[in-house]
Each structure stands twice: as structure tokens, then as C-alpha cells.
Design a protein around this motif. Structure first.
Motif, mmCIF file in Angstrom:
data_model
loop_
_atom_site.group_PDB
_atom_site.id
_atom_site.type_symbol
_atom_site.label_atom_id
_atom_site.label_comp_id
_atom_site.label_asym_id
_atom_site.label_seq_id
_atom_site.Cartn_x
_atom_site.Cartn_y
_atom_site.Cartn_z
ATOM 1 N N MET A 420 0.859 -1.175 0.000
ATOM 2 C CA MET A 420 0.000 0.000 0.000
ATOM 3 C C MET A 420 0.898 1.230 0.000
ATOM 4 O O MET A 420 1.933 1.265 0.675
ATOM 5 N N ARG A 421 0.525 2.241 -0.751
ATOM 6 C CA ARG A 421 1.331 3.460 -0.853
ATOM 7 C C ARG A 421 0.422 4.674 -0.875
ATOM 8 O O ARG A 421 -0.738 4.615 -1.317
ATOM 9 N N LEU A 422 0.951 5.778 -0.367
ATOM 10 C CA LEU A 422 0.230 7.049 -0.358
ATOM 11 C C LEU A 422 0.608 7.834 -1.597
ATOM 12 O O LEU A 422 1.792 8.082 -1.851
ATOM 13 N N GLN A 423 -0.390 8.222 -2.384
ATOM 14 C CA GLN A 423 -0.129 8.949 -3.618
ATOM 15 C C GLN A 423 -1.335 9.825 -3.935
ATOM 16 O O GLN A 423 -2.469 9.345 -3.997
ATOM 17 N N ASP A 424 -1.096 11.125 -4.126
ATOM 18 C CA ASP A 424 -2.160 12.068 -4.497
ATOM 19 C C ASP A 424 -3.344 12.012 -3.534
ATOM 20 O O ASP A 424 -4.516 11.931 -3.941
ATOM 21 N N ASP A 425 -3.054 12.039 -2.230
ATOM 22 C CA ASP A 425 -4.087 12.022 -1.194
ATOM 23 C C ASP A 425 -4.971 10.778 -1.251
ATOM 24 O O ASP A 425 -6.114 10.790 -0.785
ATOM 25 N N SER A 426 -4.464 9.718 -1.847
ATOM 26 C CA SER A 426 -5.184 8.449 -1.891
ATOM 27 C C SER A 426 -4.243 7.323 -1.485
ATOM 28 O O SER A 426 -3.016 7.439 -1.621
ATOM 29 N N LEU A 427 -4.832 6.247 -0.985
ATOM 30 C CA LEU A 427 -4.069 5.049 -0.641
ATOM 31 C C LEU A 427 -4.300 4.010 -1.729
ATOM 32 O O LEU A 427 -5.438 3.616 -2.005
ATOM 33 N N HIS A 428 -3.211 3.571 -2.334
ATOM 34 C CA HIS A 428 -3.259 2.593 -3.417
ATOM 35 C C HIS A 428 -2.872 1.236 -2.843
ATOM 36 O O HIS A 428 -1.772 1.068 -2.306
ATOM 37 N N LEU A 429 -3.757 0.273 -3.004
ATOM 38 C CA LEU A 429 -3.575 -1.058 -2.435
ATOM 39 C C LEU A 429 -3.376 -2.067 -3.569
ATOM 40 O O LEU A 429 -4.160 -2.118 -4.527
#
Length: 627
Positions: A420-429
Motif C-alpha cells: 500500500m502506498r500514499l499517492q495524491d491524497d489516496s491510498l493505493h492497495l
């Protein structure tokens, strides 16, 4: 100031306005006028050299204004003079931090008049340190026993005064406190204890600058230099509405709003920290709502006791300092395994608003410093979690999978995991499903949840699913895709929870099935911040099966993660790698040694060291144990 310095200030005052400033009528008496001028000349020529040669001694660098009464003249012609010395305001004194010593839970067994030597030793050390104040987060005496006679309560308070309060008072150290459940529980059955506490405590004996007496000694507010402090009645799990209303008023007062730092002091904590205390009634009810009162009114720190385990926690902008015990019964941390310690702390609050506040904590027995890296990264109890206050922000999280069968760990699945990573105020799983797990689904739909995990009441090593953060059903027909991805608004997650690694992702089979510990087909991964991933395999130093008839001793090399935190382990005995037959599991914490019950010597056993406290993350190191 020594006497010479006082006289010099008098001289300087006299010279500015002439000798007649001491007494306008002195000009009517030439003899008195001559005496005054000669005395003034003596001060000018001699006294500065004497004053600068005097040792300063152990002086508090932050001085208060003082008044000194002197007389010039003799007999009936003596003229009184009141001299006020302003406080020192040098740059060095303005930069000195406010130092507050923090102690808690001093009491022994019910009705005891005695205190452990750790109490006497710590009080003596604090007296030598001369902090700006001491605050005590409850349980000063050993009450809360209806069998005690009436005269026992004043006797216990008298001994507390002799051993703790009086030495601090004699040293001139202001003493703040909060009432604990053993000092004056609010339940009707303990009214005698409540009245005894009220009879003992007097505002003037605390040496505090009390701002509002409220319902002293149960709740009141005071100031230590530029630090605003509220002591509230958290001697039970329920904060009364009158108390809460009074707290809101105090936090909105000019004294609170203009303060450099704001502290609330109460006995029970908001969230659990220790084994044996993780049950309802041992923490404050509705902790999130109470925390909101603190955050919305700019409280910087809540100091508590009761759980007998030091933990410098943090949540939603408020430091949650759980104070260790000095008296009987220090407790181990939830799901950590390290031995308990008696501790006390020193809080240092710099005068500059942009400077960081430090907490220094020592082992009361050895005097050794307690480093935060030796403590759990987060604690998660029945009413919620706290993270260690030094946890840094994270940008990426990842984990390997561990499957379970009927609630028992069944081995790490390789070549798969969760990222999971934080990118553009979203969490990508990104979820990488292991082939072994997909094959066991046999065409059933796949469900998954992102959730918190908590320890069951009173247990240190039993888990069940906590709050579900993200429910989701992912249709999956065998053979499945090996990877699926999802994007979430970051606001669905608690930032502190992400920093502390309190979230888990669990997959399980079956339409409409609820997530629970007994779900037969499931796989769980803990979303740990990447800086805190443990290192690889850990060398085993020894497995000593000859220690005694009932115990094995297992030792391994101590490991440190890239962030400097100690890696802690679960030790597990199975029949072999990946076996679902678990013979024994024990939390070892960060200590590189543990003991296990004796194993039958009819066969070989497989010992696994599993990193991290929840046994759900990191590479497993395995060793065969032969009889």
C-alpha cells in the motif's frame, strides 16, 4: 540575592535621586545626612567587590520578584525602606525549560502504611533535582477496601505526607496530583475514603499557583510557570457531566489559552496499555469523545496512571503519557512480552513554542534510562489504539501473508503479499494472492476486509477482529487473477493508525460470511510501515532442552530494524514447516530468550521465530529440535 547584592540595589536607587530620596526629612538632621552619604560612598567603593566574590549557590535560574525591608538611621529616627528586586530576565533564564517530575501509583497492599524503597529513593532524587513541580497521577495511599477501620485512612494519609508530600514541601517544590481509585473512589461504598482525602488535602499545602479550586481536591486547575494544568476526577471509568463542563470552561479560560503548554492529569487512561487492565472499567468510557474534548481545546498532553506500565503514546495531536508505577505491581505491556519495570519520568517543556517537548524516563530500581525504541510501536486494547509518540509519518506499507486454520497460524505463504502506498491524497492497495490460498477457495467468492485488531479482554496474546475500516467483496472464480488493486480516500484511515501499523487486511472465502477468528479459509497481513520491516532470518543461539524437567530455554540473537526499534517475536512449536498442528505459541517480545514447556521426546519438533508482535508479518526462521 545575597545581602551585598540587596544593598547595592539600595545604593543604586539612592544615587539616582540623591541621598535625600531615602527620607525627605533627613536634610533637617545634618548628622543623619552625613551618615547616609558616608554609608553610600562605602557601598559604591567596597560592596561591588564583595558581592561579586560571593558564591551563587544552587539557584533556580528563573527568579521571582522579592521584597526586602531595611532601615536607615538609629533609634526613633530610623527610616524604614521597602526594596523590591525585579525578577531576572536575561536571555539565558528565558530559555530555561519548565521541568515537571511525574510519578504514579505509589501504594502497596490494601491498608498498608508502608511504601517500597523505590518511592523513597525517587522522592529523594527529585528533591535533589529541584524541578519546577511534581505531579502524581493517582493512587497515593492503599484504600478502596470497605473492611478498613475509619482511623486507617487518616493514618495512611499521614504516612504519605511523611514519606512523600512533606519532603517536597520542605524543599519548596509545588506538588500537583489527581485522586486515584485507591485514594477516594467516587462510589458510595467508599464515601469514608473520599471524605478522608478531602480532610487531608488543603490548597495551601500544595505550594501550587491554583487558578480555580473547582471541587478541590477532586478537580482543580493550576499553573506551573507558563504551563496550564487541570487535575480532573478520573478515579473511575465515568467522567461526570459537571466535571466535564467545568473542564471545558477551564480550557477556554484566558489562562489556558495564553499558556505555553496545556496538560490534563487523571488517574485512568483513555486506552489500555497493560496486561490485566485491558477490560471495561479500567479505562475511561467513551475515550474518543473525551479525546475530542482535548483536541478541540488544544490540550497538549494527558497524563494518567492506573495501568502500571510506562508508555509515551500519541493520538490525534495529543500526547498520551501513561505513567509507570513506583509502588507494588508493575505490569507488562499488552502483547509485548518484555518484563515490567517501575519507572518515573521528567517532562521538559521549552519556553520557545516551536521547540520540542521531551520525556525522560528512568527505571526506578536501576536508574537506567528507558528508551522509546524498547517499547511497542503501538498498543491496541478494547477501546482503541495509541501509537508511540516518536513514530514518524510513512508513505508505504507492506506485508507478507500468513494463513490461519480455525484460528491457528499455519505458516507464512511465500511469493505473495500486500503493498500500500500514499499517492495524491489516496491510498493505493495492491494485493498479491498466493496460489495456495486461491486453490483452496474452490470457486467461492473472495471477501476481504481492512480492519484493526485488538487483544481480547485480559489477554496478552489472543486476537480477534476489531473495527472494520474497509469492507469489500471481490468476486473470484477459480482460477483467480493473481493480483487485484484498489484505491481509497486517505480520509478512511486514521493517520496515527497507519504510522503505528494497526491495520490488517484479511481475505476469506464464502458469500455473506462474517470475518471472525474461526473462519476456516482466511489469510491475514499486517500493513506495516516500510521503515519498520524486520531484517531477515535471525540466528538461533541455542535451544537448551536439558534445563529442567518442565522447561526448554530458547535463545536467539537480538535484532534491530532499520528504524532502530527492537524486533519482537512469537516463538512457536509445530510438527514441521507449514504445519497446521501447533503445539505451543508464546510471545517473546524484544527479549532474545524465552522458555517453553517440555516437549514429548518421541519425535522431532519444528521451532519457528516469527517477527513482530502480532505474528502476522515478516520472515519466519525455523529450526528442527531433535530429542
Amino acid at each position: 540575592m545575597n545581602p551585598a547584592q540587596i544593598l547595592i540595589v539600595l545604593l543604586q536607587t539612592s544615587l539616582k535621586t540623591g541621598c535625600t530620596a531615602v527620607d525627605p526629612g533627613i536634610t533637617q538632621n545634618p548628622v543623619q545626612l552625613l551618615k547616609a552619604c558616608l554609608f553610600t560612598a562605602f557601598l559604591v567603593l567596597v560592596m561591588p567587590f564583595w558581592a561579586t566574590s560571593q558564591p551563587a549557590g544552587d539557584v533556580n535560574p528563573v527568579q521571582r520578584a522579592t521584597s526586602t525591608s531595611l532601615s536607615i538611621g538609629d533609634g526613633s529616627n530610623a527610616n524604614p525602606v521597602t526594596l523590591t528586586t525585579p525578577p531576572q530576565t536575561s536571555a539565558s533564564s528565558q530559555s530555561v525549560p519548565t521541568r515537571i517530575a511525574i510519578i504514579s501509583d505509589l501504594n502497596g497492599p490494601y491498608g498498608s502504611l508502608d511504601y517500597d524503597w523505590h518511592v523513597d529513593s525517587t522522592v529523594a532524587r527529585i528533591v535533589r533535582m529541584q524541578p519546577d513541580a511534581v505531579i502524581l497521577s493517582g493512587d497515593m495511599i492503599a484504600g478502596q477496601d470497605r473492611r478498613l477501620p475509619d482511623d486507617r485512612f487518616p493514618a495512611m494519609w499521614a504516612e504519605f505526607d511523611r514519606r512523600v508530600a512533606e519532603p517536597l514541601r520542605r524543599a519548596g517544590i509545588p506538588f500537583g496530583f489527581t485522586i486515584g481509585n485507591h485514594d477516594g473512589s467516587p462510589f458510595d461504598a467508599f464515601n469514608r475514603e473520599r471524605e478522608a482525602a478531602r480532610a487531608y488535602w488543603k490548597p495551601e499545602n500544595t505550594l501550587l499557583e491554583i487558578l480555580d479550586t473547582g471541587d478541590f481536591p477532586f478537580y482543580f486547575s493550576y499553573r506551573v510557570n507558563d504551563v496550564f494544568i487541570i487535575s480532573w476526577d478520573a478515579s473511575s471509568a465515568e467522567i461526570s457531566e459537571p466535571t466535564l463542563n467545568w473542564v471545558r470552561e477551564q480550557l477556554r479560560s484566558p489562562e489556558a489559552r495564553e499558556a505555553r503548554y496545556r496538560i490534563m492529569l487523571g488517574h485512568l487512561p483513555l486506552y489500555a496499555a497493560a496486561v490485566g487492565r485491558n477490560r471495561y472499567g479500567e479505562m475511561l468510557r467513551q475515550p474518543d469523545e473525551l479525546l475530542e474534548v482535548m483536541t478541540s481545546n488544544n490540550v497538549d498532553m494527558y497524563v494518567s496512571g492506573h495501568h502500571h506500565a510506562y508508555y509515551p503514546g500519541h493520538k490525534r495531536g495529543v500526547d498520551l503519557l501513561q505513567t509507570g508505577a513506583l509502588g507494588g505491581g508493575p505490569r507488562p505491556w499488552l502483547r509485548f512480552g518484555a518484563p515490567p519495570q517501575k519507572t518515573w519520568s521528567l517532562l521538559e517543556i521549552p519556553a520557545q513554542a516551536d521547540a520540542g517537548v521531551t520525556i525522560t524516563t528512568r527505571d526506578a530500581e536501576t536508574g537506567d534510562l528507558i528508551t522509546s525504541n524498547a517499547l511497542p510501536r503501538h498498543l491496541h486494547g478494547l477501546t482503541g489504539f495509541t501509537i508511540r509518540r516518536d513514530n514518524p509519518p510513512a508513505q508505504r506499507w507492506s506485508s507478507g501473508w500468513m494463513t490461519t486454520s480455525s484460528g491457528s497460524a499455519a505458516g507464512m505463504l511465500p511469493n505473495s503479499g500486500v503493498e500500500m502506498r500514499l499517492q495524491d491524497d489516496s491510498l493505493h492497495l495492491d494485493v498479491h494472492i498466493p496460489a495456495e490460498f486461491a486453490a483452496s477457495l474452490a470457486g467461492s467468492p473472495l471477501q476481504w476486509r481492512i480492519h484493526t485488531t485488538i487483544a481480547e479482554s485480559g489477554q496478552s496474546d489472543t486476537l480477534h477482529a476489531g473495527e472494520t475500516i474497509v469492507p469489500h467483496v471481490q468476486p473470484l472464480i477459480y482460477p483467480p487473477r493473481p493480483t487485484f488493486s484498489q484505491v481509497f480516500p486517505v480520509g478512511q484511515f486514521d493517520e496515527d493508525g497507519l504510522r503505528g501499523g494497526v491495520y490488517y487486511l484479511t481475505m476469506f472465502a464464502g458469500a455473506g460470511e462474517q470475518l471472525r477468528a474461526t473462519t476456516p479459509i482466511r489469510a491475514t497481513a499486517r500493513l506495516m510501515p516500510d521503515p519498520n520491516l524486520p531484517p531477515g532470518s535471525i540466528p538461533l543461539r541455542s535451544v537448551n532442552v536439558q534445563t529442567s524437567d518442565s522447561l526448554h530455554t530458547v535463545r536467539w540473537e537480538r535484532a534491530i530494524d532499520p528504524d532502530g526499534d527492537g524486533v519482537f517475536y512469537t516463538v512457536r512449536i509445530t510438527e514441521g514447516p507449514g504445519s497446521t498442528s501447533i503445539w505451543h505459541t508464546r510471545m517473546a517480545g524484544p527479549n532474545p530468550e524465552t522458555t517453553l514447556p517440555v516437549l514429548p521426546r518421541t519425535r522431532s519438533w519444528y521451532l519457528e521465530l516469527i517477527p513482530n508482535d502480532e505474528s502476522l508479518h515478516g520472515p519466519v526462521t525455523g529450526y528442527w529440535i531433535s530429542p
